[in-house]
Design an enzyme around this catalytic site. Structure first.
Site: not given
Length: 499
Positions: A364-365
Site C-alpha cells: 500500500r506504499v
C-alpha cells in the site's frame, strides 16, 4: 570530667537524624496455582503488567486485576509454587535489557542470553509495552528497504517504517523471505531483530548458524521462545523484540523486525486468556486479540526528523490453514498492515520460488518506496505479468492461439522464470534493475526459458566486470538516465552475442 551538656547535645542530634530501617513491601498470598498461572490475594496496589516475585525467585506478570484477586502469569515452570506462598510486588513494569550489546546474541523473551556466550553487558532497560509514535511524530514512508528478492523489490516494494505482512500456508517459504531480507541488509547500516515465537530450538539454532555464515549475525538479535516455554513467554516475545528495536529506532537508526509468526502468538494469548477465564469471542480468541496485534505493529514507524529520523520496519508472518485468508487472525493482521506478500503452495510446488502470488500481493506504499530506476522498469513488468495471468487462464481452454497471444504467453513465462531466485542469494537493487530492464525490453526473447537463470547470473557478472560504470551509476543516482540506458543496452547486446 563528664560534660553533661555535651552528651545531651550529641543525643539530641542523633534523635533528630534517627531513621528507621523499616521497608514496606506489599505482599500477597497464592490462593490457586496451575497451568503457569496463579491467582493471588492481597496485592491491592499492583499495576497492570507489573512484575511480581514468588519465593523461589520466579517472576510473574500481573495481567488480570480483579476486585478480590490478581491473575498472574508465571514466566516459567509453576512446579515449585504452591498455595499459601507469599508473592511480593517488585514495583517494576515488565522490561527487557536493550542496547547494542544485544547485537549478535540469541536471547529469551526476558533478555537472558541462551547462546552460551556469557552475560550481556548493558545497563539499559526498556518496558516491553510502549505507546506507539503519534501522527505528529511520524513521517511518510518514502525510503526503500531492499529485500534483495527481485519479485518483491520490483512488484511489492517495502519502505523503511512500513509493516508488510508475509502470509501463506506452512512450508511455502515465509521464513526464507525474512532471512534473505536480513542477509541483504549487510553493509546498509540496518539493525535486525528476529523474533521466533514458539519455534523449535533446533530451527532457531540452524537459523543462527546460517546468519553467522553469511556475516549477518553481527547486526542481528534473535529473541527465541520455544514451544515448551510457558505461554506467557511466547506472548511476551514480540513485545520484547519491539522494545529492543525501539531503543535503536529512537537513537536515529534503521531497524528491521521480523515476527515469526503472529499466528502462534495469538494462540498463546488465547491459551492465557482462557485460563484466566476471560470471555472468549470468535474462534475462542479473547475480544482484545485485535488490540494485541495493533498495539504491537503500530510501534513500527518512520520517525520525524525532530526525533532523529530513525525507523522500524516490521515484517509480521501469518500462517494460514489450506489458504484460508478469511480466518480471524489473518484478516485482523491484514487490516493492520500496509500490504501483504501472499505465498501459495501451488506456485511453490510448480518450482516458482519465492512462491509469491503477484496478483494477490500488494504494497500500500507502492512506488514511493522504490528508486526511480526500479519504478521505471517495474511498471512495464507489472503490466506484462497481469496480461500473462489473464491469458494463461484462457490458454488452457483454447486449442489454437494466434501469434500475438503465443508471443505474449512466451514473454510472460520468461518474466516469471526471471522472478525465480535461489534462497540465501539476495541481489543488489542495481543488478535487479538491469536484469528487469533487459527482460522488459525484449533482450531475453531469443533465450530458452530453461537457461534464463544462467543468463541472469552471467549477465550480472559480465556487467560488473566489463561495464562497472553502469551499476555504479544506477546505485549512486537511483535513476536510469538516457546515457545509462544506452550503456546498459550496449552491455546487453554484447553479452547476448557471447551467451
Amino acid at each position: 570530667m563528664i560534660n553533661a551538656d555535651e552528651i545531651a547535645g550529641i543525643l539530641k542530634q542523633q534523635i533528630a537524624t534517627f531513621q528507621t530501617g523499616i521497608q514496606e513491601d506489599q505482599v500477597g498470598t497464592v490462593i490457586e496455582v496451575g497451568a503457569n498461572l496463579a491467582r493471588v490475594y492481597g496485592l491491592q496496589g499492583v499495576r497492570a503488567s507489573e512484575l511480581v516475585e514468588f519465593p523461589n525467585g520466579m517472576q510473574g506478570v500481573a495481567l488480570n486485576l480483579e476486585e478480590d484477586n490478581v491473575g498472574v502469569v508465571i514466566m516459567g515452570s509453576d512446579k515449585d509454587i504452591k498455595e499459601g506462598d507469599k508473592v511480593r510486588r517488585t514495583g517494576r513494569i515488565a522490561s527487557v535489557p536493550v542496547g547494542e550489546a544485544l547485537l549478535g546474541r540469541v536471547v529469551d523473551p526476558l533478555g537472558n542470553p541462551v547462546d552460551g556466550k556469557g552475560a550481556i553487558q548493558t545497563r539499559k532497560y526498556r518496558t516491553i509495552e510502549n505507546v506507539a509514535p503519534s501522527v505528529v511524530e511520524r513521517q511518510p514512508v518514502k525510503q526503500p528497504l531492499f529485500t534483495g528478492i527481485r519479485a518483491i523489490d520490483a512488484l511489492i516494494p517495502i519502505g523503511t517504517g512500513q509493516r508488510e505482512l508475509i502470509i501463506g500456508d506452512r512450508s511455502t517459504g515465509k521464513t526464507a523471505i525474512a532471512i534473505d531480507t536480513i542477509i541483504n541488509q549487510k553493509g546498509k547500516n540496518v539493525f535486525c531483530v528476529y523474533v521466533a515465537i514458539g519455534q523449535k530450538n533446533s530451527t532457531v539454532a540452524a537459523l543462527a548458524q546460517i546468519l553467522e555464515q553469511k556475516g549477518a549475525m553481527e547486526y542481528t538479535t534473535i529473541v527465541a521462545s520455544s514451544p515448551s516455554d510457558a505461554a506467557a513467554l511466547r506472548w511476551i516475545a514480540p513485545f520484547a523484540g519491539a522494545a529492543i528495536g525501539e531503543e535503536m529506532m529512537y537513537s536515529g537508526k534503521d531497524v528491521l523486525i521480523i515476527f515469526d509468526d503472529l499466528t502462534k502468538h495469538a494462540q498463546s494469548y488465547r491459551e492465557m486468556a482462557l485460563l484466566l477465564r476471560r470471555p472468549p469471542g470468535r474462534e475462542a480468541y479473547p475480544g482484545d486479540v485485535f488490540f494485541l496485534h495493533s498495539r504491537l505493529l503500530e510501534r513500527a514507524a518512520k520517525l520525524s526528523d525532530e526525533l532523529g529520523g530513525g525507523s522500524m520496519t516490521a515484517l509480521p508472518i501469518i500462517e494460514t490453514q489450506a489458504g484460508d485468508f478469511s480466518a480471524y487472525i489473518p484478516t485482523n493482521v491484514i487490516s493492520i498492515t500496509d500490504g501483504q506478500i501472499y505465498l501459495t503452495p501451488q506456485l511453490f510446488f510448480q518450482g516458482i520460488r519465492p512462491a509469491v502470488d503477484v496478483g494477490l500481493s500488494v504494497s500500500r506504499v507502492g512506488g514511493s518506496a522504490q528508486t526511480k530506476a526500479m519504478k521505471g522498469v517495474a511498471g512495464q513488468l507489472k503490466l506484462e505479468l497481469a496480461q500473462y495471468r489473464d491469458l494463461a487462464a484462457f490458454a488452457k481452454l483454447a486449442s489454437d492461439l494466434d501469434k500475438a497471444t503465443q508471443n505474449q504467453l512466451m514473454r510472460g513465462e520468461k518474466l516469471t522464470e526471471l522472478l525465480k531466485q535461489p534462497q540465501y542469494q539476495p541481489m543488489a537493487n542495481e543488478d535487479q534493475t538491469a536484469i528487469i530492464y533487459g527482460a522488459t525490453k525484449g533482450f531475453v526473447n531469443d533465450i530458452p526459458t530453461a537457461r534464463l537463470q544462467n543468463w541472469a547470473r552471467g549477465f550480472v557478472t559480465f556487467l560488473h566486470e566489463k561495464h562497472a560504470a553502469v551499476p555504479q551509476a544506477i546505485a549512486q543516482s537511483g535513476q536510469l538516465s538516457d546515457d545509462t540506458k544506452k550503456q546498459l543496452e550496449t552491455a546487453l547486446t554484447e553479452f547476448n552475442k557471447s551467451f
